[in-house]
Structures are given as C-alpha cells and as structure tokens.
Design an enzyme around this catalytic site. Structure first.
Site, short mmCIF file in Angstrom:
data_model
loop_
_atom_site.label_atom_id
_atom_site.label_comp_id
_atom_site.label_asym_id
_atom_site.label_seq_id
_atom_site.Cartn_x
_atom_site.Cartn_y
_atom_site.Cartn_z
N LYS A 174 54.69 38.36 41.30
CA LYS A 174 54.72 39.81 41.50
C LYS A 174 54.13 40.15 42.86
CE LYS A 174 53.33 44.05 39.13
NZ LYS A 174 52.58 44.61 38.03
N HIS A 198 41.57 53.13 33.94
CA HIS A 198 40.97 51.80 33.80
C HIS A 198 39.44 51.90 33.73
CE1 HIS A 198 44.69 50.20 36.10
NE2 HIS A 198 44.80 49.80 34.85
N SER A 206 49.01 52.47 37.19
CA SER A 206 48.91 52.01 38.57
C SER A 206 50.24 52.18 39.30
CB SER A 206 48.48 50.54 38.61
OG SER A 206 47.17 50.39 38.14
N ARG A 243 47.66 54.17 25.77
CA ARG A 243 47.98 55.53 26.21
C ARG A 243 48.98 56.20 25.27
NH1 ARG A 243 50.09 53.73 31.92
NH2 ARG A 243 51.09 52.39 30.42
#
Length: 158
Positions: A41, A17, A127, A90
């Site tokens: 969440k 990040h 993460s 990614r």
C-alpha cells in the site's frame, strides 16, 4: 498487568483514533498502538513518520507505547504477551468486517477482540476521507491533531 493493542495504519492519525486510544489508556495498564507495515500500500506518511507522530500526540498517556508490525496481528500479540485487541466501531459495516476478523483471530490464537463504539463526534471520520479532503484544499482542522494538520498541509500542498 492488563495489556491491549490498538492496531491500524494511522495514515494519518485522526481525532477518532486518538479518542479510542485515550479511552483504552484509561481502561488498561498498557496500550500498545501497533502501526501496520503494509508494503503493498502506498502511504502518505512513512511508518517511521507515523510512529513519531503517534508518540508525540499520545505523550499525555504514559501507559501508551507505539510499535510497528507486519504480518499477522495475532502473532504480534503473542510475541508481546498482549491478550486483547481494541477496535473502534463507527458504523454497522465496520462491525460486519471486524466481527469476522475477531472470530478468525480468536480461532487462530485465542486473542480476544473488544469493540469500542466511536464517539458520535467522529463516526464519519476516516484517514482516507481526511486525506481526500486535505488533497483538495478542504479544512481538516478539528478532525486531526494540530501536528497532523500542519504535516498534511506541508505534504499535500507544499
């Protein structure tokens, strides 16, 4: 002034990040790191904790500011006069998902999305993987900023 937003949950922020934020800060006059408030969440760190962490680890970039948001990202962009979103990519599966979101966001608001390939050093990093490794006692130093490493150990291992 050229403005861009780097959105995410950042729970926790990783060196991947930070790489995207730092590279964006070199290209744009103002970078807003937008921390998503997702009440559905369960997060390891609260939104306010994530904001404080992000402010600390991005302090070397004077043109970066950190804000929280909920709802549609394009509404946040419109309210803050931000014409573009930067997303780190990614792998191909990231691109598949993000391309659809980019096209939908453009259709809804005209906000552009710019894809920035992740530094290969961080292409495997997420993460959720960092949290999982840390939960089981694995070493995540070098994957997250030192402050985040310290806080992860405190939070997960007591």
């Amino acid at each position: 002034m050229r403005r861009v937003v780097c959105p995410g949950s950042f729970d926790p922020i990783t060196n991947g990040h930070l790489d995207i934020i730092g590279r964006s800060a070199r290209l744009y006059d103002e970078v807003t790191v937008a921390v998503l408030i997702n009440v559905e969440k369960s997060s390891l760190f609260t939104v306010d904790e994530r904001i404080e962490i992000l402010q600390t680890v991005t302090k070397e970039y004077p043109n970066v500011k950190v804000r929280k948001f909920h709802g549609l990202l394009v509404d946040f962009c419109r309210q803050n006069d931000i014409p573009a979103i930067v997303k780190g990519i990614r792998v191909v599966s990231d691109f598949d998902y993000e391309l659809q979101m980019a096209q939908l966001n453009y259709r809804l608001s005209g906000v552009e999305t710019l894809f920035m390939p992740t530094n290969p050093e961080y292409s495997f990093l997420s993460s959720s993987r960092v949290k999982e490794i840390a939960r089981y006692g694995g070493d995540v130093s070098g994957l997250v900023p030192d402050l985040v490493h310290k806080l992860l150990i405190e939070r997960l291992r007591g």
